[in-house]
Design an enzyme around this catalytic site. Structure first.
Site, short mmCIF file in Angstrom:
data_model
loop_
_atom_site.label_atom_id
_atom_site.label_comp_id
_atom_site.label_asym_id
_atom_site.label_seq_id
_atom_site.Cartn_x
_atom_site.Cartn_y
_atom_site.Cartn_z
N LYS A 159 28.89 43.09 47.34
CA LYS A 159 29.48 44.35 46.89
C LYS A 159 29.04 44.59 45.46
O LYS A 159 28.66 43.66 44.75
CB LYS A 159 31.01 44.29 46.96
CG LYS A 159 31.66 45.65 47.14
CD LYS A 159 31.51 46.18 48.56
CE LYS A 159 32.22 47.51 48.73
NZ LYS A 159 32.13 48.02 50.11
N ASP A 172 29.93 53.66 48.73
CA ASP A 172 31.36 53.36 48.81
C ASP A 172 32.04 54.49 48.04
O ASP A 172 31.44 55.56 47.87
CB ASP A 172 31.65 51.97 48.21
CG ASP A 172 33.06 51.46 48.53
OD1 ASP A 172 33.29 51.02 49.67
OD2 ASP A 172 33.94 51.52 47.65
#
Length: 448
Positions: free
Chosen positions: A128, A168
């Site tokens: 991430k 995201d």
């Protein structure tokens, strides 16, 4: 040493090493405590130090991102990429641009991504990244300059067989386009498989925009079906108004539900006649406006200027699709008292651990985020496959692949929960099912 002793030992070490990183520590605790029965059966996992290695990122990268705004003033943000685990494939996980982004949040998201990616059955590891940059209120040129500055550092650590970022919160098609274009310029190549969520004209996949929201509903539909229930004629509360929320609303409505809410960080809309999705799409996808503008088109709706109050709305099914920690213990109790029968997470860990315990102790059907919102990363992996073979599948083909993946995730999680003595607990089942694939890969590859 039994499983419980081993887990407590590792948790103690993780807490000492990551002081103040509450989001990450909560995620680790939630996963590790559910794995105790696995270690009771597999002492070889303990001897191999699997959890010690799994809870420490393979690589944690942080860097400054200097850029110039439209007034000619220099701004400096922080950038992050946490490459957590690559045992089953190249790192895969989104980039988040939001003022709340810090190392703890990126580590929590990266840790969760390990298991989510494993659950898809596809060969992708967990990672991430992101920045505390806020794209809201910025011009296209400012967003472009920031993305180029961000990629000027990130490009050193990514690649189609190494680490494949996606979008995201705060990173949509515009941002991916800028990031991808600058990556290719820096590398001097056209490496389509390095970023996913791309536009259809340069290697993107059909159904990517819809994937997380649709996948959430497919998972929830399978969970409901397993208990002789369905979306038909159910009243549904959805939080958020980004891609996940919009397409969860769309698919739930197609299945016969009435979705009555959506929200943003300022407040929420309550429309007892059912959310008008065309209005929401115009506000959020075209104008990039605030959800309160919904009242201009639908004056019979109600706007409440506190997004957390959304969980006091009476409903049958709740789909939190906004952000982490949005449902606390108080909100969970309100949902239970108002008769909710199922909660499925479209955002990443939107329910706190206390909230999850409320749902489970009250026998509410609960789909944890690492399972229920895996449709997005599944479609990203499908996009990677299409880039590898220089081919594009139809919307229907991609959508069917996503639906089958989500059905398999539910069933694999359900079966793992039953096998390890927690029948009906999809939280435990998803953690165990996701962990076992990664664990076996780590065992096979030695101590690295």
């Amino acid at each position: 040493m039994d499983g419980k002793e081993y887990v407590q030992k590792v948790l103690s070490t993780v807490q000492k090493r990551n002081l103040g990183e509450e989001e990450f520590l909560d995620a680790v605790k939630e996963v590790l405590t559910s794995l105790v029965p696995v270690f009771d059966r597999r002492p070889d996992f303990i001897k191999a130090g699997l959890l010690e290695r799994l809870t420490e990122p393979e690589r944690a990268i942080s860097f400054r991102v200097p850029w110039v705004d439209d007034n000619g003033e220099v701004q400096v943000n922080r950038g992050f990429r946490i490459q957590f685990n690559s045992a089953i494939g190249p790192y895969k996980g989104g980039l988040r641009f939001h003022p709340s982004v810090n190392q703890s949040i990126v580590k929590f998201l990266g840790f969760e991504q390990i298991f989510k990616n494993s659950l898809t059955g596809l060969p992708i590891g967990g990672a991430k990244g992101g920045s505390d940059f806020d794209p809201k209120g910025k011009s296209d040129n400012e967003v472009m300059r920031f993305c180029q500055a961000f990629m000027s550092e990130l490009y050193k650590y990514i690649g189609s067989n190494r680490d494949v970022p996606a979008g995201d919160i705060g990173v949509g098609g515009r941002e991916i386009g800028y990031l991808y274009g600058y990556y290719n310029k820096l590398k001097g190549v056209s490496e389509q498989g390095t970023l996913t969520g791309k536009g259809l004209t340069y290697g993107g996949s059909l159904a990517r925009t819809e994937a997380t929201g649709y996948g959430l509903v497919y998972f929830t539909e399978e969970m409901l079906k397993d208990h002789n229930l369905s979306f038909k004629d159910k009243k549904v509360v959805v939080s958020g108004s980004g891609n996940v929320a919009i397409y969860a609303i769309e698919k739930a409505t197609e299945l016969g539900a009435k979705v009555i809410t959506c929200s943003d960080s300022n407040g929420y809309i309550l429309d007892e006649n059912g959310i008008n999705l065309d209005v929401v799409k115009e506000i959020k996808e075209v104008r990039r406006g605030r959800i309160k503008e919904y009242l201009k088109s639908v004056p019979t709706a109600k706007y409440v200027p506190d997004f957390r109050e959304i969980w006091n709305v009476k409903c049958d099914i709740a789909l939190p699709c906004a952000t982490q920690g949005e449902i606390n213990e108080k909100s969970a109790k309100a949902l239970v008292e108002n008769g909710v029968i199922a909660v499925s997470e479209g955002a990443n860990m939107p329910s706190t651990l206390d909230a999850i315990n409320v749902f489970l102790s009250n026998k509410i059907l609960f789909g944890p985020s690492k399972a229920a919102n895996a449709g997005g990363v599944a479609c990203s992996a499908i996009e990677m496959s299409q880039n590898s073979i220089r081919y594009s599948w139809t919307f229907e083909e991609v959508n069917n692949k996503i639906k089958n993946i989500m059905i398999n995730i539910y069933n694999n999680s359900k079966n793992a929960a039953k096998e390890y003595g927690n029948e009906g607990n999809i939280v435990v089942g998803a953690n165990i099912a996701g962990f076992l694939k990664v664990a076996e890969a780590m065992m096979a590859q030695g101590i690295i």
